[in-house]
Write an enzyme that holds these catalytic residues in place. Sequence first.
Site, PDB file in Angstrom:
ATOM      1  N   LYS A  66       0.816  -1.158   0.086  1.00 30.71           N
ATOM      2  CA  LYS A  66       0.079   0.041  -0.029  1.00 30.71           C
ATOM      3  C   LYS A  66       0.827   1.178   0.158  1.00 30.71           C
ATOM      4  CE  LYS A  66      -4.048  -2.412   2.213  1.00 30.71           C
ATOM      5  NZ  LYS A  66      -4.792  -2.449   0.899  1.00 30.71           N
ATOM      6  N   GLY A  88     -11.611  -8.609   5.256  1.00 31.66           N
ATOM      7  CA  GLY A  88     -12.928  -9.141   5.062  1.00 31.66           C
ATOM      8  C   GLY A  88     -13.925  -8.156   4.097  1.00 31.66           C
ATOM      9  N   THR A 104     -17.488  -7.897   4.374  1.00 35.40           N
ATOM     10  CA  THR A 104     -18.353  -7.298   5.408  1.00 35.40           C
ATOM     11  C   THR A 104     -17.791  -5.918   6.065  1.00 35.40           C
ATOM     12  OG1 THR A 104     -19.343  -9.354   5.987  1.00 35.40           O
ATOM     13  CG2 THR A 104     -19.956  -7.313   7.486  1.00 35.40           C
ATOM     14  N   THR A 105     -16.635  -6.212   6.464  1.00 33.76           N
ATOM     15  CA  THR A 105     -15.857  -4.980   7.021  1.00 33.76           C
ATOM     16  C   THR A 105     -15.598  -3.891   5.893  1.00 33.76           C
ATOM     17  OG1 THR A 105     -14.643  -6.367   8.732  1.00 33.76           O
ATOM     18  CG2 THR A 105     -13.879  -4.029   8.122  1.00 33.76           C
ATOM     19  N   GLU A 128      -9.383  -4.734  -1.263  1.00 31.17           N
ATOM     20  CA  GLU A 128      -8.832  -5.949  -1.488  1.00 31.17           C
ATOM     21  C   GLU A 128      -9.476  -7.000  -0.611  1.00 31.17           C
ATOM     22  OE1 GLU A 128      -7.630  -9.443  -1.476  1.00 31.17           O
ATOM     23  OE2 GLU A 128      -5.677  -8.675  -0.776  1.00 31.17           O
ATOM     24  N   CYS A 134      -5.818 -14.939   1.339  1.00 26.20           N
ATOM     25  CA  CYS A 134      -6.995 -14.463   0.864  1.00 26.20           C
ATOM     26  C   CYS A 134      -7.452 -15.197  -0.477  1.00 26.20           C
ATOM     27  CB  CYS A 134      -7.338 -12.960   0.516  1.00 26.20           C
ATOM     28  SG  CYS A 134      -5.996 -12.355  -0.271  1.00 26.20           S
ATOM     29  N   GLY A 177     -13.655  -7.232  -4.173  1.00 24.78           N
ATOM     30  CA  GLY A 177     -12.785  -5.938  -4.294  1.00 24.78           C
ATOM     31  C   GLY A 177     -13.104  -4.867  -5.030  1.00 24.78           C
ATOM     32  N   GLU A 220      -4.119  -3.447  -6.522  1.00 19.97           N
ATOM     33  CA  GLU A 220      -2.877  -3.151  -6.064  1.00 19.97           C
ATOM     34  C   GLU A 220      -1.836  -3.837  -7.124  1.00 19.97           C
ATOM     35  OE1 GLU A 220      -3.314  -2.440  -1.507  1.00 19.97           O
ATOM     36  OE2 GLU A 220      -3.459  -4.704  -1.860  1.00 19.97           O
TER      37      GLU A 220
END
EC number: 1.2.1.8
Length: 490
Positions: free
Chosen positions: A162, A230, A232-233, A252, A286, A460, A464
Amino acid sequence: MARFGTQKLYIDGAYVDAGSDATFEAINPATGEVLAHVQRATEADVEKAVESAERGQKVWAAMTAMQRSRILRRAVDILRERNDELAMLETLDTGKSYSETRYVDIVTGADVLEYYAGLVPAIEGEQIPLRESSFVYTRREPLGVTVGIGAWNYPIQIALWKSAPALAAGNAMIFKPSEVTSLTTLKLAEIYTEAGLPNGVFNVLTGSGREVGTWLTEHPRIEKVSFTGGTTTGKKVMASASSSSLKEVTMELGGKSPLIICADADLDKAADIAMMANFYSSGQVCTNGTRVFIPAEMKAAFEAKIAERVARIRVGNPEDENTNFGPLVSFQHMESVLGYIAKGKEEGARVLCGGERLTAGDFAKGAFVAPTVFTDCTDDMTIVKEEIFGPVMSILTYETEEEVIRRANDTDYGLAAGVCTNDITRAHRIIHKLEAGICWINAWGESPAEMPVGGYKQSGVGRENGVSSLAQYTRIKSVQVELGGYNSVF
């Protein structure tokens, strides 16, 4: 006394105390040892970090491209000099085997930083002729202050993924690591300062996503948020990021990726790929290919090869370089994974391997779960539909190519996918029909700096790595220049 004492925040080029005495524990998931007491940032600390980042970003953006490139390259050199030290700290904090962190986590993170350091001088605009007396030119300008929010599975690598394009483009970044694994990101901040990065250009705030993450994403002077975690978050982060201002976002997120093994595939190679797609990093990746599709007539032979390979996994103390499978990242996450395993048994999947917590000897102190393989799975099972984020493979059978493509795509996720076949025409035909952002043919898992990474559907937004990611940390200013006369209609 915790081994690494109390860990402070990193703001404006130095460690500083948080605005309150509140801390949380960094725990070694292999032993339960408390490694450090980590300070929780307050809302006032967030404001302090934003102000510091704004000051630093102006200094950073005013440097020449070559000056910025040299500083980032120096950070790469320091990362490589301290590779083993950082890798061991990552192992202690995450439970990942040292054989993995030593050769992958810091190495690949440094590669990404080196890649973007080389691209800094290539950030350029365009000149667009309009007519003989007029033209347009564009400038790619940095966004300003950006935010990175990391996941717990690859702490320093994600921080580098990032920060590298953000800094290369002339931005500042405030990074919030996962509350579960915060230690190596603080070391990265030290390294950036030592390399010559102006104070404030990379700040680290530790604490919970609910508090620190929300304060950052809702801050009106943050221009972009890049989040890994995740789905949901991720949705909450996107909503939060737009609540006070219109921010750029990169997400992501989760996955439930399919690995399709074709009838003509080399079965040994396919089994090796399936193992890497499910058990690398103790299954906490992931992009894992947890839905393994195999032709019905090959199922028994494939199961035998998988069982043979699972038996060879070296589960143990992650500090031992001979170990290639450590504990899960936390005891809380272990309970989540064990809950999914119990659900798989309850819904009728057959356990081929594992399916339990490991408790013999020193394993009892840690969050160890046996590498688990379920077979006789169906698409409606919970373990097949939901992201487990642990060492749990589901084997499913299919009859036709059309059927397996339809079933592979029958998910809300679209992060990754893979195909094993010796027919290159079939490989591309299938891959082109799969709804996933990262795909492999006769391989799994490699994500080099040059390769854009990101998902389709609810896996996503944005990408990246790769050249295109650098552009996402800039905005275009268009300028029309008139060299001749100007005629007003009034």
